[in-house]
Design an enzyme around this catalytic site. Structure first.
Site, PDB file in Angstrom:
ATOM      1  N   LYS A 192       0.880  -1.168   0.000  1.00 50.42           N
ATOM      2  CA  LYS A 192       0.000   0.000   0.000  1.00 50.42           C
ATOM      3  C   LYS A 192       0.914   1.213   0.000  1.00 50.42           C
ATOM      4  O   LYS A 192       1.524   1.546   1.005  1.00 50.42           O
ATOM      5  CB  LYS A 192      -0.905  -0.008   1.230  1.00 50.42           C
ATOM      6  CG  LYS A 192      -1.949   1.086   1.213  1.00 50.42           C
ATOM      7  CD  LYS A 192      -2.935   0.910   2.350  1.00 50.42           C
ATOM      8  CE  LYS A 192      -4.045   1.941   2.269  1.00 50.42           C
ATOM      9  NZ  LYS A 192      -3.567   3.323   2.308  1.00 50.42           N
ATOM     10  N   ARG A 214      -2.513   9.271  -5.370  1.00 53.37           N
ATOM     11  CA  ARG A 214      -3.213   8.472  -6.379  1.00 53.37           C
ATOM     12  C   ARG A 214      -3.304   9.252  -7.679  1.00 53.37           C
ATOM     13  O   ARG A 214      -3.519  10.471  -7.662  1.00 53.37           O
ATOM     14  CB  ARG A 214      -4.620   8.155  -5.859  1.00 53.37           C
ATOM     15  CG  ARG A 214      -5.408   7.184  -6.730  1.00 53.37           C
ATOM     16  CD  ARG A 214      -4.928   5.770  -6.523  1.00 53.37           C
ATOM     17  NE  ARG A 214      -5.707   4.802  -7.262  1.00 53.37           N
ATOM     18  CZ  ARG A 214      -6.752   4.142  -6.775  1.00 53.37           C
ATOM     19  NH1 ARG A 214      -7.166   4.378  -5.556  1.00 53.37           N
ATOM     20  NH2 ARG A 214      -7.377   3.244  -7.511  1.00 53.37           N
ATOM     21  N   ARG A 247      -6.845  12.090  -7.089  1.00 54.16           N
ATOM     22  CA  ARG A 247      -7.943  11.292  -6.536  1.00 54.16           C
ATOM     23  C   ARG A 247      -9.277  12.037  -6.564  1.00 54.16           C
ATOM     24  O   ARG A 247     -10.324  11.451  -6.739  1.00 54.16           O
ATOM     25  CB  ARG A 247      -7.577  10.886  -5.106  1.00 54.16           C
ATOM     26  CG  ARG A 247      -8.641  10.116  -4.437  1.00 54.16           C
ATOM     27  CD  ARG A 247      -8.081   9.379  -3.247  1.00 54.16           C
ATOM     28  NE  ARG A 247      -9.182   8.941  -2.420  1.00 54.16           N
ATOM     29  CZ  ARG A 247      -9.070   8.062  -1.459  1.00 54.16           C
ATOM     30  NH1 ARG A 247      -7.898   7.538  -1.205  1.00 54.16           N
ATOM     31  NH2 ARG A 247     -10.091   7.720  -0.750  1.00 54.16           N
ATOM     32  N   GLU A 273      -0.020   5.270  -8.512  1.00 50.60           N
ATOM     33  CA  GLU A 273       0.305   6.216  -7.442  1.00 50.60           C
ATOM     34  C   GLU A 273       1.578   6.973  -7.828  1.00 50.60           C
ATOM     35  O   GLU A 273       2.551   6.357  -8.278  1.00 50.60           O
ATOM     36  CB  GLU A 273       0.538   5.410  -6.158  1.00 50.60           C
ATOM     37  CG  GLU A 273       0.676   6.227  -4.913  1.00 50.60           C
ATOM     38  CD  GLU A 273      -0.577   6.166  -4.018  1.00 50.60           C
ATOM     39  OE1 GLU A 273      -1.671   5.853  -4.527  1.00 50.60           O
ATOM     40  OE2 GLU A 273      -0.436   6.453  -2.828  1.00 50.60           O
ATOM     41  N   ARG A 282     -15.953   1.317  -3.136  1.00 53.10           N
ATOM     42  CA  ARG A 282     -15.132   0.728  -2.092  1.00 53.10           C
ATOM     43  C   ARG A 282     -15.656  -0.688  -1.933  1.00 53.10           C
ATOM     44  O   ARG A 282     -16.433  -0.984  -1.047  1.00 53.10           O
ATOM     45  CB  ARG A 282     -15.308   1.530  -0.804  1.00 53.10           C
ATOM     46  CG  ARG A 282     -14.129   1.494   0.103  1.00 53.10           C
ATOM     47  CD  ARG A 282     -14.379   2.353   1.331  1.00 53.10           C
ATOM     48  NE  ARG A 282     -13.908   3.724   1.192  1.00 53.10           N
ATOM     49  CZ  ARG A 282     -12.633   4.084   1.167  1.00 53.10           C
ATOM     50  NH1 ARG A 282     -11.677   3.180   1.246  1.00 53.10           N
ATOM     51  NH2 ARG A 282     -12.292   5.341   1.047  1.00 53.10           N
ATOM     52  N   LYS A 326      -7.704  -3.679   2.030  1.00 58.47           N
ATOM     53  CA  LYS A 326      -6.451  -3.164   2.590  1.00 58.47           C
ATOM     54  C   LYS A 326      -6.255  -3.691   3.994  1.00 58.47           C
ATOM     55  O   LYS A 326      -7.186  -3.742   4.797  1.00 58.47           O
ATOM     56  CB  LYS A 326      -6.411  -1.640   2.545  1.00 58.47           C
ATOM     57  CG  LYS A 326      -7.530  -0.986   3.275  1.00 58.47           C
ATOM     58  CD  LYS A 326      -7.502   0.520   3.067  1.00 58.47           C
ATOM     59  CE  LYS A 326      -8.729   1.122   3.736  1.00 58.47           C
ATOM     60  NZ  LYS A 326      -9.043   2.464   3.363  1.00 58.47           N
TER      61      LYS A 326
HETATM   62  P1  AMP Z   1      -7.399   4.515   1.845  1.00 58.45           P
HETATM   63  O1  AMP Z   1      -7.084   5.939   1.482  1.00 58.45           O
HETATM   64  O2  AMP Z   1      -6.829   4.076   3.147  1.00 58.45           O
HETATM   65  O3  AMP Z   1      -8.844   4.161   1.615  1.00 58.45           O
HETATM   66  O4  AMP Z   1      -6.635   3.599   0.798  1.00 58.45           O
HETATM   67  C1  AMP Z   1      -6.882   3.699  -0.533  1.00 58.45           C
HETATM   68  C2  AMP Z   1      -5.707   4.346  -1.182  1.00 58.45           C
HETATM   69  O5  AMP Z   1      -4.588   3.517  -1.114  1.00 58.45           O
HETATM   70  C3  AMP Z   1      -5.890   4.576  -2.640  1.00 58.45           C
HETATM   71  O6  AMP Z   1      -6.538   5.769  -2.933  1.00 58.45           O
HETATM   72  C4  AMP Z   1      -4.493   4.584  -3.176  1.00 58.45           C
HETATM   73  O7  AMP Z   1      -4.015   5.894  -3.306  1.00 58.45           O
HETATM   74  C5  AMP Z   1      -3.713   3.886  -2.139  1.00 58.45           C
HETATM   75  N1  AMP Z   1      -2.987   2.740  -2.623  1.00 58.45           N
HETATM   76  C6  AMP Z   1      -1.723   2.546  -2.236  1.00 58.45           C
HETATM   77  N2  AMP Z   1      -1.218   1.449  -2.789  1.00 58.45           N
HETATM   78  C7  AMP Z   1      -2.183   0.912  -3.563  1.00 58.45           C
HETATM   79  C8  AMP Z   1      -2.229  -0.243  -4.402  1.00 58.45           C
HETATM   80  N3  AMP Z   1      -1.183  -1.048  -4.520  1.00 58.45           N
HETATM   81  N4  AMP Z   1      -3.393  -0.483  -5.062  1.00 58.45           N
HETATM   82  C9  AMP Z   1      -4.459   0.335  -4.911  1.00 58.45           C
HETATM   83  N5  AMP Z   1      -4.469   1.445  -4.143  1.00 58.45           N
HETATM   84  C10 AMP Z   1      -3.340   1.735  -3.469  1.00 58.45           C
END
Ligand code: AMP
Length: 549
Positions: free
Chosen positions: A238, A243, A258, A286, A399, A405
C-alpha cells in the site's frame, strides 16, 4: 435560479431520502435540455464537469467582501451573521434580506454563463468584479445558493447517490444504470441527458474524462482476506503517495488526482515519459518520489505538491514516477470488465519506460502465505498491504470487496489536550476540534503535535465541551487554550517533521481512540517517543516497486 433554490430549500427541509429524491426528480423532469445538465451538475455539487479542470478562483474572503458590499453590511453585522449560520450561503441570504436587497432575479443559464466567464477571466480583481455583478442581480434566496455552489458544499443532505436516483426517477430509468453511466462519464449532467434520451447504455469511458478511482475496503486479517477472495490473492504494497490516473493519446497527456483534478502541470517528467508510449491508454497508479530505484518518504513528495511549474532544481532533487497497477482502457477498448489478471498482463506489455514503475506483486495461496507477506511488510515498516482478487473487474468509485487493505496498527500516543475550537456544520456549538501536546522531556514543556476532529461520540464530545469550558485559560473566540488536564489516546497513520506545531512534528490522519482518564498528565508520551516513531517509520521504510519496461 429561483426554482432551483426553492427546490434546494425543499430538499433541505425534509429528512426523508425518499422525499428528497421525489422533490428533485419532479424538478429535473420539468427542465428543458439546456437547463437539465446544469441543474443536475449543481445538485451533485459541481460547477463544471469532473475533470474539466476549470475552477472559479474566488476565495471565501472575497465572497465575504462581495456580500458585505452588496448588502452594505459592516464588520459587526457580518460577524453576527457568521455566528447565526453554519455556512456562507446562509450568511449571504441573511445579509441581503436585512439590506432589503431585491435583485432582478437570474436564470440558471445566466448563472452558468457567469461561472464560465469567471473561470476564464484572469486576475482576482476581475473575477471578483464579475461575481459581484452576479450576486447583485440575484434575489437573496438565489444568492444563498449561488454562494453555496461556489463554496462547494450545498449542505442540503443530498449525497450524489440520491441525485443519481432522482435522475433515474425523473425519466423512468433504472438508478443502477444512471450510477453506472455516472461512474464512467464522471458528469451527472451528461448522464441526465442520456437518461432523458434513454441512451444510458451508451455511456463509455472517454479519454480525458477521468474515471472515479476504485477504492479498497479494510480487512481485519489475512483469514478475512482469504475468506472473501478465495485461495489465490494478489498482494501489493500500500504505497504512500498520491493516487493518479494517466490518460494518454498521440496528442495529449493528462494526469488526474484522486479528487479528479487535473494535475498534469505538476509532474512534467511523468508527462514526458507518457508521451513516448505508442498506445492510447488510461492507467491507474500512485505518484511517488523515487531516486535510484528507492521510494522516498512522503515528505519528499510533499515538496512537489501544488507546484504548477516545478523548477528544474526541484525536479532533479525529487523526481517523481508513476507506479502503475492497473490498465483501464487501451486503444479504444474499455477494460473495466476484464479480470485483473488480464489488465495486469496488458499493463506489463505496454512497454512503460523510465518515469514509470510497476507495483510490485506477490501472489499468495492461502492465509498462511498471506500472513507471511504481511510480516514481511511490517519488517519493512510499511504501513500496509493491498490485497486484490485476480479475477475481479475494476469498479470506478466503489469501495468494494475486490480490493482489501490490511493496515498495520501503528503505535498510539497518549497526549494531553491544550486547546479547543468550536466545530462547524453538525458540530456547531460544541468544542469538537482539539489541539493536543506531548511532553518535551528536555525542557518539561508541553509541545503541540496535532489536532484531531473525529473519533468520539456526540455524547462524549458534549461532555468534553462542558469540561473544556470549565478549564479554559484564554478565550480567543473561535479558539481557546485550556488547562492541560484531559488525556487522550491518539492513533495516526504517520508522523512527519513539520513547522506547524511546536514539537516540530505533525501526525497525519490523527484520530482520537479514547479518553485515558486512568492516566495522569505526568504519564503522557514524550517528544522523544514521537521522534523515535518518525525516524523508524520514515527512514527505515522500504516500499517495493518493480522497474517498468
Ligand atoms: P485509503 O485511502 O486508506 O482508503 O486507501 C486507498 C488508497 O490507497 C488509494 O486511494 C491509493 O491511493 C492507495 N494505494 C496505495 N497502494 C495501492 C495499491 N497497490 N493499489 C491500490 N491502491 C493503493
Amino acid at each position: 435560479m429561483r426554482r432551483f433554490s426553492e427546490t434546494a430549500d425543499a430538499i433541505a427541509a425534509t429528512g426523508s431520502k425518499l422525499a428528497k429524491v421525489r422533490v428533485l426528480a419532479g424538478y429535473l423532469a420539468s427542465l428543458d435540455r439546456d437547463r437539465l445538465p446544469v441543474a443536475t451538475r449543481y445538485f451533485a455539487g459541481r460547477l463544471f464537469p469532473a475533470g474539466d479542470g476549470r475552477v472559479l478562483g474566488v476565495g471565501w474572503a472575497a465572497i465575504g467582501q462581495i456580500v458585505a458590499a452588496v448588502g452594505r453590511a459592516d464588520d459587526a453585522a457580518m460577524i453576527a451573521a457568521y455566528r447565526r449560520h453554519a455556512d456562507l450561503g446562509g450568511v449571504t441570504q441573511d445579509i441581503l434580506d436585512a439590506a432589503g436587497h431585491a435583485g432582478n432575479g437570474v436564470d440558471l443559464l445566466e448563472v452558468a454563463g457567469s461561472f464560465d466567464r469567471i473561470a476564464s477571466t484572469r486576475g482576482t480583481a476581475a473575477r471578483t468584479a464579475l461575481l459581484r455583478e452576479l450576486i447583485d442581480r440575484c434575489r437573496p434566496l438565489e444568492a444563498r445558493y449561488v454562494v453555496k455552489l461556489i463554496s462547494g458544499d450545498m449542505r442540503i443532505g443530498l449525497r450524489e447517490g440520491l441525485v443519481e436516483e432522482a435522475v433515474g426517477s425523473a425519466f423512468g430509468r433504472d438508478a443502477a444504470a444512471v450510477q453506472r453511466a455516472d461512474m464512467l462519464l464522471g458528469d451527472l449532467g451528461e448522464c441526465a441527458l442520456l437518461a432523458l434520451d434513454d441512451r444510458l447504455a451508451e455511456a463509455t469511458p472517454r479519454l480525458f474524462a477521468p474515471l472515479r478511482f476504485m477504492l479498497a475496503s479494510p480487512a481485519a486479517d489475512s483469514a478475512e482476506v482469504v475468506g472473501r477472495m478465495g485461495d489465490e490473492v494478489w498482494v501489493e504494497d500500500k504505497y504512500d503517495g498520491i493516487r493518479c490516473q494517466l490518460h494518454r493519446d498521440a496528442e495529449r497527456v493528462a494526469l488526474y488526482s484522486r479528487d479528479l483534478k487535473d494535475v498534469t502541470g505538476q509532474f512534467p517528467e511523468v508527462v514526458a515519459a507518457a508521451r513516448i508510449l505508442d498506445r492510447s491508454v488510461m492507467v491507474d497508479g500512485e505518484l511517488l518520489a523515487m531516486r535510484d530505484g528507492r521510494v522516498l518518504p512522503f515528505q519528499d513528495l510533499q515538496t512537489r505538491l501544488g507546484r504548477k511549474q516545478p523548477p528544474a532544481q526541484l525536479l532533479a532533487e525529487t523526481p517523481v514516477v508513476l507506479v502503475a497497477w492497473d490498465l483501464l482502457w487501451e486503444d479504444g477498448e474499455p477494460l473495466l470488465d476484464h479480470p485483473l489478471r488480464e489488465r495486469r498482463r496488458r499493463l506489463e506489455s505496454l512497454g512503460l519506460g523510465s518515469g514509470f514503475a510497476l507495483a510490485h506483486q506477490e501472489h499468495a495461496y492461502g492465509a498462511a502465505a498471506l500472513e507471511q507477506l504481511f510480516l514481511d511488510a511490517r519488517a519493512r515498516n510499511n504501513e500496509g498491504l493491498m490485497a486484490k482478487d485476480p479475477d475481479s473487474g475494476y469498479s470506478p468509485g466503489r469501495r468494494g470487496l475486490a480490493w482489501l487493505k490490511l493496515k498495520k496498527p501503528l503505535d498510539t500516543l497518549d497526549v494531553v489536550v491544550t486547546g479547543a475550537e468550536w466545530g462547524n456544520g453538525k458540530r456547531r456549538g460544541v468544542l469538537s476540534d482539539v489541539t493536543f501536546a506531548v511532553r518535551d522531556e528536555a525542557s518539561g514543556a508541553l509541545v503541540t503535535v496535532g489536532k484531531a476532529y473525529t473519533g468520539l461520540t456526540d455524547a462524549e464530545i458534549a461532555a468534553m465541551t462542558e469540561e473544556l469550558l470549565a478549564i479554559t485559560m484564554t478565550d480567543h473566540g473561535h479558539f481557546r487554550t485550556v488547562e492541560p488536564r484531559i488525556v487522550l489516546e491518539i492513533a495516526f497513520d504517520r508522523v512527519q517533521p513539520s513547522a506547524r506545531h511546536r514539537s516540530g512534528y505533525a501526525l497525519r490522519f490523527p484520530r482520537i481512540v479514547r479518553r485515558r482518564d486512568d492516566k495522569r498528565v505526568e504519564d503522557i508520551d514524550t517528544l522523544e517517543k514521537v521522534r523515535r516513531i518518525a525516524e523508524a517509520l520514515e527512514s527505515n521504510r522500504i516500499q517495493k516497486v518493480d522497474a517498468a519496461g
